[in-house]
Design an enzyme around this catalytic site. Structure first.
Site, PDB file in Angstrom:
ATOM      1  N   LYS A  94       1.022  -1.184  -0.029  1.00 58.33           N
ATOM      2  CA  LYS A  94       0.149   0.049  -0.007  1.00 58.33           C
ATOM      3  C   LYS A  94       0.905   1.355   0.037  1.00 58.33           C
ATOM      4  CE  LYS A  94      -3.998  -2.147   2.010  1.00 58.33           C
ATOM      5  NZ  LYS A  94      -5.069  -2.010   3.243  1.00 58.33           N
ATOM      6  N   HIS A 117       2.302   6.671   2.880  1.00 59.65           N
ATOM      7  CA  HIS A 117       1.888   8.121   2.829  1.00 59.65           C
ATOM      8  C   HIS A 117       2.415   9.127   3.726  1.00 59.65           C
ATOM      9  CE1 HIS A 117      -0.505   7.464   6.271  1.00 59.65           C
ATOM     10  NE2 HIS A 117      -1.076   6.370   5.871  1.00 59.65           N
ATOM     11  N   HIS A 157       2.937   8.204   7.148  1.00 61.78           N
ATOM     12  CA  HIS A 157       4.050   7.394   7.506  1.00 61.78           C
ATOM     13  C   HIS A 157       5.367   7.956   7.807  1.00 61.78           C
ATOM     14  CE1 HIS A 157       1.188   4.217   5.819  1.00 61.78           C
ATOM     15  NE2 HIS A 157       1.155   3.862   7.141  1.00 61.78           N
TER      16      HIS A 157
HETATM   17  N1  ARG Z   1       0.207  -0.288   9.863  1.00 61.92           N
HETATM   18  C1  ARG Z   1      -0.674   1.142  10.409  1.00 61.92           C
HETATM   19  C2  ARG Z   1      -1.245   2.037   9.301  1.00 61.92           C
HETATM   20  O1  ARG Z   1      -0.493   2.098   8.366  1.00 61.92           O
HETATM   21  C3  ARG Z   1      -0.100   1.831  11.538  1.00 61.92           C
HETATM   22  C4  ARG Z   1       0.253   0.772  12.808  1.00 61.92           C
HETATM   23  C5  ARG Z   1       0.224   1.615  13.827  1.00 61.92           C
HETATM   24  N2  ARG Z   1       0.686   0.675  14.890  1.00 61.92           N
HETATM   25  C6  ARG Z   1      -0.093  -0.048  15.647  1.00 61.92           C
HETATM   26  N3  ARG Z   1       0.542  -0.796  16.728  1.00 61.92           N
HETATM   27  N4  ARG Z   1      -1.406  -0.152  15.343  1.00 61.92           N
HETATM   28  O2  ARG Z   1      -2.193   2.828   9.679  1.00 61.92           O
END
Ligand code: ARG
Length: 551
Positions: A112, A115, A118
């Site tokens: 994905k 963005h 991140h």
């Molecule tokens: N992968 C998730 C996203 O892109 C963020 C993860 C954040 N950390 C967690 N422990 N939920 O939205």
């Protein structure tokens, strides 16, 4: 004598008068921010919070004088002696216990978009980790990848149709993303949907072949992430991810059930009541009707696992504020499960960044942002008259460009949204990362020009000019600024400190020539600039910026 021992000296004197332990007083003493009109070292004693007495005014004045003398005599030696530890050794931190912190940040989703959220998580998390390490804490940096879920079923079907093994190896992130976009278009078709579902089911059952394909997706992606994070100066101790917690989240559901916390809805989903009155006015869904786990279930399992594995004192999650609810629920459920350490979990959230676009359009890959800022910076450098012959212009442009991104992002409160602008970020004058880098490079070349020999017996008392005193005063405040940032985890205190330091250093540089001064004065001034550069470099590194020595 330590620069920070002003506080100790003052505190111990005060403690005698006030009959309070010096430790209680240290934090009440702060160096007043430099203002243009005042050129004496000034210490504000906010002792009103500790006592109300008529003698304190006199005392404060006395101490001010003393502080002034001490300040002028010792701060430079201290900065140069402590090097990268200047400020972090301060008494302000003496009562803060050393802790083990787990910091989870960046956490992109394989196949994905990477963005801007991140990116923000990456630089903020890195800053918090750097700061904690500098202050003597033990830090574990975790990247929690989105590496599980139905999207992998679809991705696998897509890969069988449009995939290419060589491309997967050479540019996994881009290739997987493209495959994912293509298959998503095709996913309207029932057959595709079914294939994807089947694949994911096999994945969950740990079928060897699907698992090995998934593992390739993951491994190649991580390899590329590591390479790109390196350009940012970021590393992780662990690449974890949702996939790790598939099974463990079933155990979590079992615990929830055993504790009577799991309720079934009519639709068959599993929920946990989070309301005070137990009227379901607030709840969290932790199980699908087919018994499988959700994002939050995996997070529950991950939190418990990290505690078992690392026995951390604090755990920090860095994401944008749209996930605030998720994390509040997560912590609440952990608490209900009886884990008192849930109180030591923290969500550091940040606002949205609007309008960041690269030549390719909307941000999809981290690397595009890095390439864009580098090429824009290269262009600016080429057109600037001041730019010297630089050994590695690409690398310099990258470091300066990153400084620009980081400073633009860290200038305000993390929670505020902001409008991104390449031009504003990359201005060479004004409050930008470019200006910090420029100041650092200038101070560095000043040092180079006048030799780098260890100066001894420098008579700092000859630094009497207002512009010199201002820099000295400002250097004294560094520990307070670190302390503030360590308390609220906001980088903006350090950013504005460094910007002010750079402005003050620029004025000093203009008004206090080294060349042509008497040797004594020249040495003292060199020392001053050396100290300013040292603190500037330390602060920049905490922010995640690599100081450049030419630009
Ligand atoms: N992968 C998730 C996203 O892109 C963020 C993860 C954040 N950390 C967690 N422990 N939920 O939205």
């Amino acid at each position: 004598m330590a620069a920070c021992s002003f506080r100790r000296t003052i505190a111990s004197q005060l403690s005698k008068v006030l009959d309070l332990p010096p430790e209680n007083l240290i934090k009440s003493i702060s160096a007043v921010p430099v203002s243009k009109n005042r050129h004496v070292a000034d210490f504000q004693l906010s002792i009103a919070s500790v006592t109300e007495g008529s003698s304190s005014d006199c005392l404060a004045q006395d101490l001010n004088l003393q502080a002034q003398k001490l300040a002028e005599r010792t701060v430079l030696q201290q900065v140069l002696k402590d090097g990268s530890e200047y400020g972090v050794k301060s008494e302000l931190f003496s009562t803060v216990p050393r802790q083990k912190a787990v910091i989870e940040f960046s956490s992109p989703n394989i196949a994905k978009k990477f963005h801007i959220g991140h990116l923000r998580s990456t630089i903020v998390g890195n800053f918090i980790a750097n700061l904690k390490v500098a202050l003597g804490h033990e830090v574990i940096r975790i990247n929690y990848l989105g590496d599980w879920g139905m999207q992998f079923g679809l991705l696998a079907v897509g890969f069988q149709r449009f995939g290419n093994k060589d491309k997967l190896k050479s540019s996994p992130l881009q290739h997987l993303f493209e495959v994912y976009v293509q298959i998503n278009k095709a996913a309207e078709d029932e057959n595709t949907k079914k294939l994807a579902k089947d694949f994911f089911r096999k994945l969950e059952e740990h079928d060897e072949q699907p698992l090995s394909l998934w593992k390739q997706f993951r491994d190649f992606s991580i390899e590329e992430y590591i390479r790109i994070y390196k350009r940012l100066g970021v590393h992780f101790d662990e690449y974890s991810g949702e996939s790790f917690y598939q099974e463990k989240s079933q155990e979590v559901l079992k615990i929830l059930e055993d504790k009577g916390l799991l309720q079934k809805t009519e639709k068959g989903t599993g929920i946990v009541d989070l309301s005070e009155k137990k009227d379901l006015s607030s709840f969290s869904t932790v199980m699908r009707s087919d018994g499988t786990s959700l994002y939050i279930t995996r997070d529950l399992a991950a939190a418990i696992d990290r505690m078992n594995k690392h026995s951390w004192d604090t755990m920090i999650y860095v994401t944008d504020k749209s996930q605030s609810n998720h994390f509040q629920h997560l912590f609440q459920i952990l608490k209900l499960m009886g884990y008192d350490w849930a109180e030591r979990c923290q969500h550091v959230s940040f606002g949205l960044v609007q309008g960041m676009k690269t030549r390719r359009g909307e941000v999809i890959f981290l690397e595009d942002v890095l390439n864009e800022v580098r090429s824009r910076m290269l262009q600016n450098m080429a057109s600037a008259k001041t730019t010297k012959e630089i050994e590695d212009p690409m690398e310099t442009a990258e470091k300066v460009g990153l400084a620009a991104l980081i400073v633009q992002d860290f200038r305000g409160l993390l929670s505020s949204d902001y409008q991104f602008s390449w031009d504003r970020a990359l201005q060479s004058r004004g409050d930008t990362g470019v200006f910090l880098q420029y100041t650092h490079a200038r101070l560095h070349s000043l040092e180079q020009m006048h030799g780098n020999e260890q100066l001894t017996d420098v008579n700092v008392a000859c630094l009497q000019e207002p512009s010199a005193i201002s820099v000295l005063q400002h250097l004294l405040r560094y520990d307070e600024v670190l302390y503030r940032s360590s308390q609220d985890l906001q980088p903006k205190h350090i950013v504005s400190y460094l910007l002010t330091l750079s402005h003050l250093a620029a004025v000093a540089h203009k008004t206090l020539p080294v060349k042509g001064s008497t040797p004594e004065l020249a040495q003292a001034r060199l020392r001053l600039f050396q100290a300013a550069r040292s603190v500037l470099a330390n602060g920049m590194k905490l922010l995640g910026i690599t100081p450049v020595t030419q630009m």
